[in-house]
Scaffold this motif. Structure first.
Motif, mmCIF file in Angstrom:
data_model
loop_
_atom_site.group_PDB
_atom_site.id
_atom_site.type_symbol
_atom_site.label_atom_id
_atom_site.label_comp_id
_atom_site.label_asym_id
_atom_site.label_seq_id
_atom_site.Cartn_x
_atom_site.Cartn_y
_atom_site.Cartn_z
ATOM 1 N N TYR A 119 0.935 -1.132 0.044
ATOM 2 C CA TYR A 119 0.027 0.050 -0.123
ATOM 3 C C TYR A 119 0.863 1.198 0.102
ATOM 4 C CZ TYR A 119 -3.606 -3.368 1.326
ATOM 5 O OH TYR A 119 -4.426 -4.454 1.411
ATOM 6 N N ALA A 123 1.291 4.099 -2.941
ATOM 7 C CA ALA A 123 0.894 5.361 -2.710
ATOM 8 C C ALA A 123 1.866 6.067 -3.250
ATOM 9 C CB ALA A 123 0.588 5.592 -1.200
ATOM 10 N N ILE A 137 -1.475 6.380 4.619
ATOM 11 C CA ILE A 137 -1.262 5.159 4.549
ATOM 12 C C ILE A 137 -1.142 4.366 5.774
ATOM 13 C CG2 ILE A 137 -0.784 3.291 3.168
ATOM 14 C CD1 ILE A 137 -2.452 5.019 1.694
ATOM 15 N N PHE B 94 -6.301 0.632 -1.433
ATOM 16 C CA PHE B 94 -6.295 1.062 0.114
ATOM 17 C C PHE B 94 -7.643 0.682 0.930
ATOM 18 C CE2 PHE B 94 -3.983 4.799 -2.230
ATOM 19 C CZ PHE B 94 -2.659 3.922 -2.045
#
Lengths: 219, 236
Positions: A119, A123, A137, B94
């Motif tokens: 993740y 990002a 995050i 996410f």
């Protein structure tokens, strides 16, 4: 509960909350660095942070006394600025924060360890600067561990006795729940000690309850 | 074969990782490149090196005239400075954000595309207010592609976009990817081990085997009018 006892309870909760606020930024930063930015000497840093967990609290208190006393390594700087730490409320916060930090770092660390690096990487490919990746995050995904750590740190701060006695004493202005229970018992004021015991149990119960709720709802 | 102008890409680097070595020396212009080959051939390693998630041992990576990596100059742009959109095989939406927040994550960071166009092309509008946990495989894939596109990448990397999608839905995802290529004109590199997908999408196919390029050609790509399905099946 009379005014004096009420004051002790509020003072303790307030100082423990302040200590938690004080330990959060360095605690989160340390936890993140230990997980994501391995560096030489990492084990030394880890050991130093955890030291207050195994050292007798009174010994930790003595170290703090030497460091923050007027002629201490850090204390002399504060002294020049006209800030007195030892035997004031600031010493209470200091003792609580130092004793609570290892628990916060441990829990926050396992929080960050559970964040999938994927993740963070994705990002970054979306153009997010490392600070933004951390704030949007890493930190939210590790929030459960961080919250659990904050509650643990707060609880530890509230129960702190040994280090507090060493650097803050049991003056009327620096008496916490723990030190007051000790003083009242020593001076035969059993009724007051019992009231504070009940108050301590209540606050501890509330903290653990909140912590369990947080992990149940999966913050 | 393609009427669109390609983007100049230089992939000239080596990656050593344990006993595995990836070596690629390719310079080409293309609009849609397929990286084709069996698993373990090094396809994902190529994508991760372009995206800046893996540092090559040595070499040069250039996209559209921008140098992203050059070991001789000790230049290694951070992923956030590369402008490369990357949709990994596991899509990595996410989990703590809604579909909308996922899609708009990259828009605050500089260049970006018109949300209307991207949402329309990938037919995502009905999904934006949902949580990412309730999406199907195909929906997740489209949201991930939209998220990458919204950051306005110079190049879009897709790692086996159909791998996590059921067989029956695959034919429905491919057209979305073709739309990205045709309408948005975002150049893409597409990893696959399925010859069918490769032919439908790419105007250049690079075939990797055990870390080596065994073929790089513009032939047999993108079906043209009149070429039968049977013909296409026989190809590479």
């Amino acid at each position: 509960m009379n005014f004096e006892l009420m004051r002790v309870v509020l003072f303790s909760v307030g100082m423990a909350a302040l200590a938690t606020v004080v330990m959060l930024p360095p605690g989160i930063a340390l936890a993140w660095i230990l997980v994501r930015r391995p560096f030489p000497g990492r084990t030394v840093v880890e050991t130093l942070i955890s030291l207050p967990l195994v050292l007798p609290p009174v010994a930790t208190g003595l170290i703090l006394l030497r460091l923050f006393g007027r002629r201490g390594l850090i204390g002399q700087w504060f002294d020049q600025l006209g800030i007195e730490v030892i035997f004031t409320w600031k010493a209470v916060v200091l003792a609580m924060a130092v004793m609570g930090l290892p628990l916060l770092v441990r829990a926050a660390r396992s929080g960050f360890e559970q964040v999938d690096r994927r993740y963070e990487q994705i990002a970054a490919t979306l153009g997010a600067h490392p600070v933004r990746v951390f704030l949007t995050i890493s930190l939210p995904l590790a929030s459960r561990g961080v919250m659990a750590g904050a509650v643990l740190g707060f609880s530890r701060a509230l129960g702190e006795f040994g280090a507090t006695v060493m650097i803050a004493g049991t003056l009327p202005g620096t008496r916490t729940l723990s030190t007051s229970i000790y003083v009242y018992t020593q001076t035969g004021q059993d009724a007051s000690a019992t009231v504070l015991l009940a108050a301590a149990a209540l606050v501890a119960f509330a903290a653990l309850f909140v912590s369990n709720r947080l992990s149940a709802v999966g913050l | 074969m393609s009427v669109m102008a390609g983007v100049p890409i230089v992939l000239d680097f080596t990656v050593h990782q344990g006993s595995f070595t990836l070596e690629i020396h390719q310079r080409f212009e293309a609009q849609a490149v397929a990286l084709f080959g069996p698993s373990g051939a090094g396809k994902t390693t190529v994508l991760e090196s372009i995206a800046g998630l893996r540092r090559p041992t040595a070499g040069v990576i250039k996209v559209g005239g921008h140098v992203l990596f050059n070991s001789a100059d000790n230049l290694d742009l951070q992923p956030h400075a590369r402008g490369i959109g990357y949709v990994p095989q596991d899509v990595a939406l996410f989990p703590h954000m809604s579909v909308r927040k996922n899609i708009f994550y990259g828009t605050g960071c500089g260049a970006s595309m018109s949300p209307d166009t991207v949402l329309r092309l990938l037919e995502i509008s009905p999904l934006v207010d949902r949580s990412v946990t309730g999406l199907s495989g195909g929906e997740r894939q489209r949201v991930a592609i939209a998220r990458a596109l919204m950051s306005g990448p110079e190049l879009l990397l897709l790692d086996e976009p159909l791998a996590a999608v059921e067989q029956s839905l695959r034919k429905r995802i491919l057209p979305y990817i073709e739309r990205v290529r045709e309408e948005l004109r975002t150049p893409l590199i597409y990893v696959s081990h399925s010859p069918d997908e490769v032919r439908q999408i790419a105007d250049r196919v690079i075939t990797l085997e055990e870390g080596r390029v065994v073929e790089s050609s513009t032939e047999h790509c993108r079906p043209t009018e009149g070429r039968s399905t049977a013909d296409r099946r026989r190809l590479p």
